[in-house]
Design a protein around this motif. Structure first.
Motif, PDB file in Angstrom:
ATOM      1  N   PHE A 256      20.817 -30.571  -6.163  1.00 20.02           N
ATOM      2  CA  PHE A 256      19.929 -29.885  -7.101  1.00 20.02           C
ATOM      3  C   PHE A 256      19.668 -28.449  -6.651  1.00 20.02           C
ATOM      4  CE2 PHE A 256      15.667 -28.709  -8.637  1.00 20.02           C
ATOM      5  CZ  PHE A 256      15.877 -28.831 -10.003  1.00 20.02           C
ATOM      6  N   GLU A 257      19.413 -28.252  -5.366  1.00 20.17           N
ATOM      7  CA  GLU A 257      19.200 -26.895  -4.862  1.00 20.17           C
ATOM      8  C   GLU A 257      20.458 -26.044  -5.052  1.00 20.17           C
ATOM      9  OE1 GLU A 257      16.922 -26.178  -1.249  1.00 20.17           O
ATOM     10  OE2 GLU A 257      16.636 -28.348  -1.065  1.00 20.17           O
ATOM     11  N   GLN A 258      21.631 -26.657  -4.862  1.00 22.73           N
ATOM     12  CA  GLN A 258      22.877 -25.937  -5.094  1.00 22.73           C
ATOM     13  C   GLN A 258      22.996 -25.536  -6.567  1.00 22.73           C
ATOM     14  OE1 GLN A 258      26.379 -28.072  -3.827  1.00 22.73           O
ATOM     15  NE2 GLN A 258      27.765 -26.642  -4.863  1.00 22.73           N
ATOM     16  N   LEU A 259      22.578 -26.437  -7.459  1.00 15.01           N
ATOM     17  CA  LEU A 259      22.584 -26.129  -8.893  1.00 15.01           C
ATOM     18  C   LEU A 259      21.673 -24.941  -9.196  1.00 15.01           C
ATOM     19  CD1 LEU A 259      23.098 -26.699 -11.915  1.00 15.01           C
ATOM     20  CD2 LEU A 259      21.252 -28.397 -11.810  1.00 15.01           C
ATOM     21  N   ILE A 260      20.452 -24.966  -8.665  1.00 16.49           N
ATOM     22  CA  ILE A 260      19.507 -23.876  -8.882  1.00 16.49           C
ATOM     23  C   ILE A 260      20.094 -22.545  -8.402  1.00 16.49           C
ATOM     24  CG2 ILE A 260      17.298 -22.905  -8.142  1.00 16.49           C
ATOM     25  CD1 ILE A 260      16.810 -25.027 -10.133  1.00 16.49           C
ATOM     26  N   ASP A 261      20.635 -22.539  -7.183  1.00 12.31           N
ATOM     27  CA  ASP A 261      21.158 -21.301  -6.594  1.00 12.31           C
ATOM     28  C   ASP A 261      22.373 -20.787  -7.357  1.00 12.31           C
ATOM     29  OD1 ASP A 261      19.200 -21.429  -4.676  1.00 12.31           O
ATOM     30  OD2 ASP A 261      20.471 -22.363  -3.150  1.00 12.31           O
ATOM     31  N   THR A 262      23.289 -21.681  -7.715  1.00 13.30           N
ATOM     32  CA  THR A 262      24.489 -21.261  -8.426  1.00 13.30           C
ATOM     33  C   THR A 262      24.156 -20.787  -9.836  1.00 13.30           C
ATOM     34  OG1 THR A 262      25.707 -22.956  -7.176  1.00 13.30           O
ATOM     35  CG2 THR A 262      26.846 -21.922  -9.024  1.00 13.30           C
TER      36      THR A 262
END
Length: 391
Positions: A256-262
């Motif tokens: 989820f954090e990767q989704l937010i950052d990307t």
């Protein structure tokens, strides 16, 4: 023979400007066309504002009824067509305004009001008082530019994109039907009483969303609104089991954090679905089936979550959302529940906003107490002033 027709359309800016809800103190222009062989003696706009009635006389304008606005489905005109207009400044306090028109032509009084479905738009003409049109008056609010000018795309994660080579994650749920073919039709297995016993899944994940971000950016998308993504037994996820955990079939907090950052790199903001009028019965909080550690509300009145729910005297029956017993209703004004959702430093709202969520969409917002929504909004704005709350 007397012929009389009239026309008003609350969805057309020519007839009501501005469109939709208005801010406190704003002025509205109303227009009505009439088509009559009899002289129009009076044309009145009848309004109800809060606790009083207002009658405004409409004045005839110089424009003739033969000139219609773009896209207007005007009745066939007869001779002596006229256009009437009035301006009205709404009150300085929030509330609802109701209105319809009263026209006296010759010896007959006509009324023009909302259609029978009460959906606004083109109305109906009658010789009796009709349903009223409605206008919402609200306080001026700041809408952040990223939302005001954004293009939103809604994602139901399970049916969006599967990024696993073997088709599914390593977390199959109990009583789950896993589709091998993405093009299969959805299917539900139900018991004798109509309850779904086996939910079907297609395998969409948050990782799949990440892979499709370039495509979404190419479409011009700047906001992604997700249907619920928290841990829940069903495929729709409106039966929340744990507000603090991403559903394992979708991914985990790292994904989820990767989704937010990307997404941020692509100029895309994330809005989550907040389901706060009920939880799931198979949840950390209610724990009807004993699938979670600790004591849930269904198991004991000593549970820290017992006061969240609306149990009947026998402590076994309870109120549920629209009678669906897998969705036990919560008492949103319970202090412990409010603290858990938005009051504490590590509340549900705080956790996900601090991870980068740009806003929340409220499920069944019309069924939530106004005070709950107001306090929730204040908590959101305290953490992220440019975040949004929609419902």
């Amino acid at each position: 023979m007397s012929v009389f027709k009239a026309y008003h359309n609350s969805h057309d800016l020519f007839y009501r400007e501005p469109f939709g809800a208005v801010t406190c103190g704003q002025e509205i222009t109303f227009r009505l066309r009439t088509f009559s062989v009899e002289p129009i003696e009076t044309c009145v706009l009848r309004l109800w504002a809060t606790d009083h009635e207002i009658a405004l006389s409409l004045h005839q304008t110089s424009e003739k009824s033969g000139v219609a606005s773009a896209g207007e489905s005007t009745p066939q005109p007869v001779e002596n067509g006229m256009l009437f207009e009035a301006n009205y400044k709404v009150p300085d306090i929030p509330g609802l305004i109701w209105y319809y028109f009263v026209i006296r032509a010759g010896s007959v009084t006509y009324y023009y009001g909302n259609n029978l479905k009460r959906l606004g738009g083109e109305g109906t003409l009658s010789k009796q008082e009709p349903p009223s049109y409605q206008i919402t008056v609200h306080k001026q609010v700041f809408v952040p530019e990223w939302y005001k000018r954004g293009v939103m795309y809604q994602i139901f994660v399970d049916r969006f994109y599967n990024d696993h080579e073997n088709g599914f994650s390593t977390y199959p749920r109990r009583n789950a039907l896993l589709h091998a073919n993405w093009s299969d039709l959805p299917i539900y297995i139900k018991d004798e009483e109509g309850r779904v016993t086996d939910w079907d899944f297609f395998g969409g994940t948050l990782g799949g969303v990440i892979k499709k971000l370039p495509y979404l950016k190419q479409l011009g998308i700047s906001i992604l609104y997700f249907n619920p993504i928290f841990d829940a037994p069903s495929n729709h996820k409106y039966d929340t089991a744990d507000y603090q955990r991403i559903d394992p079939m979708y991914g985990d907090e790292d994904i989820f954090e990767q989704l937010i950052d990307t997404a941020r790199q692509f100029g895309i903001s994330i809005i989550l679905d907040g389901v706060f009028s009920h939880t799931g019965s198979d949840s950390l909080y209610f724990n009807r089936y004993g699938n979670f550690p600790g004591v849930g509300a269904y198991q004991s009145a000593d549970s820290p979550y017992f006061s969240w729910y609306k149990f009947k005297a026998n402590h076994e029956e309870y109120e549920s959302w629209w009678g669906v017993d897998t969705l036990p209703e919560v008492n949103e004004m319970n202090p412990s529940y409010r603290q858990f959702i938005f009051g504490l430093e590590d509340s549900v709202i705080s956790k996900w906003l601090n991870l980068g969520v740009a806003g929340w969409r409220l499920d069944v917002a019309d069924e939530l107490p106004d005070e709950f929504i107001q306090e929730l909004r204040q908590a959101i704005k305290t953490i992220r002033p440019k975040a949004v709350l929609i419902g």
